[in-house]
Design an enzyme around this catalytic site. Structure first.
Site, PDB file in Angstrom:
ATOM      1  N   ASP A   1       0.706   4.826   1.678  1.00  0.00           N
ATOM      2  CA  ASP A   1      -0.259   6.335   2.167  1.00  0.00           C
ATOM      3  C   ASP A   1      -1.164   7.371   1.414  1.00  0.00           C
ATOM      4  OD1 ASP A   1      -0.125   5.236   4.702  1.00  0.00           O
ATOM      5  OD2 ASP A   1       1.676   6.487   5.351  1.00  0.00           O
TER       6      ASP A   1
ATOM      7  N   ARG B   1       9.199   8.234   4.974  1.00  0.00           N
ATOM      8  CA  ARG B   1       9.590   9.082   4.508  1.00  0.00           C
ATOM      9  C   ARG B   1      10.270  10.052   6.951  1.00  0.00           C
ATOM     10  NH1 ARG B   1       2.835   8.889   5.045  1.00  0.00           N
ATOM     11  NH2 ARG B   1       3.564  11.258   6.185  1.00  0.00           N
TER      12      ARG B   1
ATOM     13  N   ARG C   1       0.544  -1.129  -0.232  1.00  0.00           N
ATOM     14  CA  ARG C   1       0.317   0.322  -0.087  1.00  0.00           C
ATOM     15  C   ARG C   1       0.961   1.107   0.254  1.00  0.00           C
ATOM     16  NH1 ARG C   1      -2.596  -0.950   5.911  1.00  0.00           N
ATOM     17  NH2 ARG C   1      -2.351  -3.286   5.397  1.00  0.00           N
TER      18      ARG C   1
ATOM     19  N   TYR D   1      11.821   4.117  -4.207  1.00  0.00           N
ATOM     20  CA  TYR D   1      11.117   5.106  -4.245  1.00  0.00           C
ATOM     21  C   TYR D   1      11.976   6.781  -4.319  1.00  0.00           C
ATOM     22  CZ  TYR D   1       7.142   2.302  -0.909  1.00  0.00           C
ATOM     23  OH  TYR D   1       6.353   2.115  -0.658  1.00  0.00           O
TER      24      TYR D   1
END
Lengths: 248, 248
Positions: B53, B199, B51, B111
């Protein structure tokens, strides 16, 4: 009273256009709301170089407003940006003479229109370029057609039938097409543009590019001075007001 | 039944994250809705690599789904894109063996995290990069700090306290920082990432870059294995899932 000239950038996606309209979210209404908060009064307002339609973007819209406040000029940009939503940004602010007028003093404007030829449209570009789908316009044909529009002409055929202005003579100083990676970009510069003029030109040059029209049709349609002759206007979300020029 | 592997790009701005949640607009729900329309039945569903966010974007999310339909593989992309909203795009679709699983077969993910150092944030970037405001992080300090995170470590300190997984050992294969015009971009590649890990790392490297932390703090915090030691996670809208890798 001091007059301030300001350059404004905005993402037109979530606006019902530039100009204030009751009940709708517009760029002008957001700017005037911010100005009224700073001035703590309701009569302050901004004047722009011109309106833009819903979905149309700007990197270099220009506005002016008058202020009695003593705020130093380098503080105005931040003061307004703090109050504005993030899809409108004040790029700069300078003091100008009282005779400067964002609309009437403008001597030129530059717009860009952007098409994207990516095979699958990037989700990040969906509001910022018109996707070419399977079409691959011939840029040389578009350039040939563009030549007929450069110069001073009556652009009746290349504006909206709803154009209020009676004088439809405008001067196009530059009309260029370039490939930038997968993007096809039209840049048009002129003394001013009629309602929907840039999008009608973009739509017609696209039609020439994909073979629906011949380059020479552009000239013939121009000379016909009949809006019904030009095809569909290109979609708003490909259009950007790049800058407005003034004599110093 | 044939299994299809598909790469999906999405603009996370208007989604409450990837995973289906009752009453919320999610990427998975949009994809499954499109699959159900094509199949004219309610039991088809997709499985993603993981998933993301709310607000997080993807250029290269990977999903798989099974279909009994005889549609040729080169038609799937278009068939789904016609049904999907424009902020979700199917980038490609290929047939894979039955033992392929978008989540369990994944051996790596990349990422990127994007900060923008433009003086005034572009209205077009507001949802796609974290604006650095007045901060100008020292990229060399960030690179020095990044070295301590490369390799196989227990990343308890660098994930959300809400992480459900008990095994918090992950391998970071690459962690690079580069300047791209006015953008500062962090690229991180690893075998997998814990909840909020990218993050949290971005947030801590930023803190090092602006002098709130020393590069060596990154190592010390890693070794502490205590989530309370790391600072704030960086905002979701700077994060992009770039790709997911599989052994062929």
């Amino acid at each position: 009273m001091k007059r301030i000239k300001s350059t404004v950038a905005y993402d037109g996606t979530n606006f019902a256009g530039y100009q204030s309209q009751p009940g709708l979210r517009t760029v002008q209404a957001e700017i005037d709301k911010a100005l009224r908060k700073i001035h703590k009064e309701d009569t302050v307002f901004s004047v722009a170089s011109g309106r833009t339609d819903a979905g149309v973007h700007a990197w270099g819209q220009v506005i002016h407003f008058d202020t009695p406040l003593g705020l130093p000029i380098d503080r105005w940009k931040t003061a307004l940006n703090v109050l504005l939503p993030k899809d409108v940004r004040i790029v700069d602010a300078v003091f100008v003479n009282d005779d400067f007028h964002a609309r009437y003093s403008a001597v030129g404007k530059t717009y860009q229109f952007k098409w994207s030829a990516s095979e699958v449209q990037s989700p990040f570009e969906r509001n910022y370029a018109v996707h070419l789908e399977k079409w691959r316009p011939d840029i040389e044909r578009m350039r040939e057609a563009a030549q007929y529009l450069i110069g001073t002409h009556d652009f009746t055929s290349y504006c909206s039938s709803k154009t209020a202005t009676s004088n439809k003579v405008r001067t196009v100083r530059k009309l260029e097409l370039e490939q930038n990676g997968e993007d096809l970009i039209m840049t048009i510069e002129g003394d001013g543009f009629l309602y929907n003029m840039v999008r009608t030109i973009a739509g017609m040059l696209f039609a020439v590019g994909i073979g629906w029209n011949e380059p020479l049709d552009i000239k013939e349609i121009l000379e016909a001075r009949d809006r019904k002759r030009a095809g569909k206007t290109a979609a708003a979300h490909g259009l950007y007001l790049m800058n407005v020029t003034y004599n110093d």
